[in-house]
Write a protein that holds these residues in place. Structure first.
Motif, short mmCIF file in Angstrom:
data_model
loop_
_atom_site.label_atom_id
_atom_site.label_comp_id
_atom_site.label_asym_id
_atom_site.label_seq_id
_atom_site.Cartn_x
_atom_site.Cartn_y
_atom_site.Cartn_z
N PRO A 203 26.15 31.90 63.15
CA PRO A 203 24.66 31.60 62.76
C PRO A 203 24.33 31.94 61.25
N GLU A 204 24.77 32.96 60.48
CA GLU A 204 24.67 33.28 59.19
C GLU A 204 25.12 32.14 58.29
N ASP A 205 25.77 31.07 58.79
CA ASP A 205 26.26 30.08 57.83
C ASP A 205 25.22 29.03 57.63
N THR A 206 24.04 29.28 58.64
CA THR A 206 23.04 28.20 58.60
C THR A 206 22.20 28.12 57.20
N ALA A 207 22.32 26.86 56.45
CA ALA A 207 21.84 26.74 55.19
C ALA A 207 21.96 25.14 54.94
N VAL A 208 21.22 25.07 53.62
CA VAL A 208 21.31 23.78 53.07
C VAL A 208 22.56 23.79 52.33
N TYR A 209 23.54 22.89 52.14
CA TYR A 209 24.88 22.97 51.55
C TYR A 209 24.91 21.99 50.33
N TYR A 210 25.04 22.21 49.00
CA TYR A 210 24.98 21.43 47.99
C TYR A 210 26.35 21.41 47.24
N CYS A 211 26.76 20.10 46.85
CA CYS A 211 27.99 19.79 46.33
C CYS A 211 27.65 19.88 44.85
N ALA A 212 28.49 20.30 44.04
CA ALA A 212 28.24 20.50 42.65
C ALA A 212 29.26 20.24 41.56
N GLY B 181 28.02 32.13 39.96
CA GLY B 181 26.77 31.35 39.56
C GLY B 181 26.68 30.20 39.71
N SER B 182 25.66 29.32 39.44
CA SER B 182 25.51 27.87 39.43
C SER B 182 25.22 27.33 37.98
N SER B 183 25.31 28.19 37.00
CA SER B 183 24.92 27.72 35.50
C SER B 183 25.82 26.68 35.07
N ASN B 184 27.13 26.94 35.47
CA ASN B 184 28.11 26.07 34.97
C ASN B 184 28.31 24.59 35.38
N TYR B 185 27.48 24.28 36.46
CA TYR B 185 27.64 22.82 37.09
C TYR B 185 26.21 22.16 36.68
N ASP B 186 26.36 20.91 36.36
CA ASP B 186 25.46 20.13 35.69
C ASP B 186 25.06 19.12 36.70
N THR B 187 25.85 18.56 37.60
CA THR B 187 25.45 17.46 38.52
C THR B 187 25.48 17.92 40.02
N TRP B 188 24.45 17.87 40.52
CA TRP B 188 24.22 18.30 41.92
C TRP B 188 23.84 17.24 43.11
N GLY B 189 24.14 17.41 44.22
CA GLY B 189 23.48 16.80 45.27
C GLY B 189 22.38 17.27 45.73
N ARG B 190 22.01 16.44 46.50
CA ARG B 190 20.40 16.60 47.30
C ARG B 190 20.63 17.68 48.46
N LEU C 205 33.11 21.69 61.68
CA LEU C 205 32.20 20.83 60.87
C LEU C 205 32.94 20.43 59.67
N ARG C 206 32.75 19.10 59.09
CA ARG C 206 33.36 18.97 57.87
C ARG C 206 32.27 18.16 57.08
N LEU C 207 31.90 18.83 56.01
CA LEU C 207 30.91 18.09 54.82
C LEU C 207 31.79 17.43 54.05
N SER C 208 31.23 16.33 53.56
CA SER C 208 31.97 15.43 52.72
C SER C 208 30.83 15.32 51.34
N CYS C 209 31.52 15.18 50.02
CA CYS C 209 30.98 14.99 48.99
C CYS C 209 31.60 13.93 48.05
N VAL C 210 30.75 12.69 48.12
CA VAL C 210 31.27 11.49 47.51
C VAL C 210 30.78 11.30 46.16
N ALA C 211 31.79 11.29 45.07
CA ALA C 211 31.41 11.42 43.71
C ALA C 211 31.47 9.72 43.22
#
Length: 130
Positions: A88-97, A113-122, A18-24
């Motif tokens: 199966p353990e990869d099942t999750a909501v995947y976010y781009c940041a 951690g996630s604190s360095n990232y300020d812009t997130w997808g849904r 599967l390939r996920l895309s994150c369009v900025a």
């Protein structure tokens, strides 16, 4: 206005791909550190992979190293996460940041951690069937 939008999630069988895309929009993915995170039901959000802003060096969490690949395409202003042999353990909501304020240094740490990232997808849902 700057934003990132994920797509490409869905149902995939173990051993598939599967390939996920994150369009900025509003900024160039070639100039800023980008990352993928994921969150499974009842679990904490965890870093999956990141790509550094200048050299494009890639880093991976131990759980996905060798199976997932992060990349960027400046012409399409898109960051990808190629998922090979998902489990199966990869099942999750995947976010781009994105780190638009240079909180990260020359390198990025997928376990930092996630604190360095300020812009997130849904997020986009990935379900690996068993």
């Amino acid at each position: 206005q700057w934003q990132v939008v994920e797509s490409g999630g869905g149902l995939v069988q173990p051993g598939g791909s599967l390939r996920l895309s994150c369009v900025a929009s509003g900024f160039s993915v070639k100039r800023y550190t980008m990352a993928w995170f994921r969150q499974a039901p009842g679990k904490e959000r965890e870093g999956v992979s990141c790509i550094s802003r200048d050299d494009g060096d890639t880093y991976y969490a131990d759980s996905v190293r060798g199976r997932f690949t992060i990349s960027r395409d400046g012409a399409k202003n898109t960051v990808y996460l190629q998922m090979s042999s998902p489990k199966p353990e990869d099942t999750a909501v995947y976010y781009c940041a994105a780190d638009l304020f240079y909180a990260t240094g020359s390198y990025c740490d997928p376990t930092g951690g996630s604190s360095n990232y300020d812009t997130w997808g849904r997020g986009t849902q990935v379900t690996v069937s068993s």
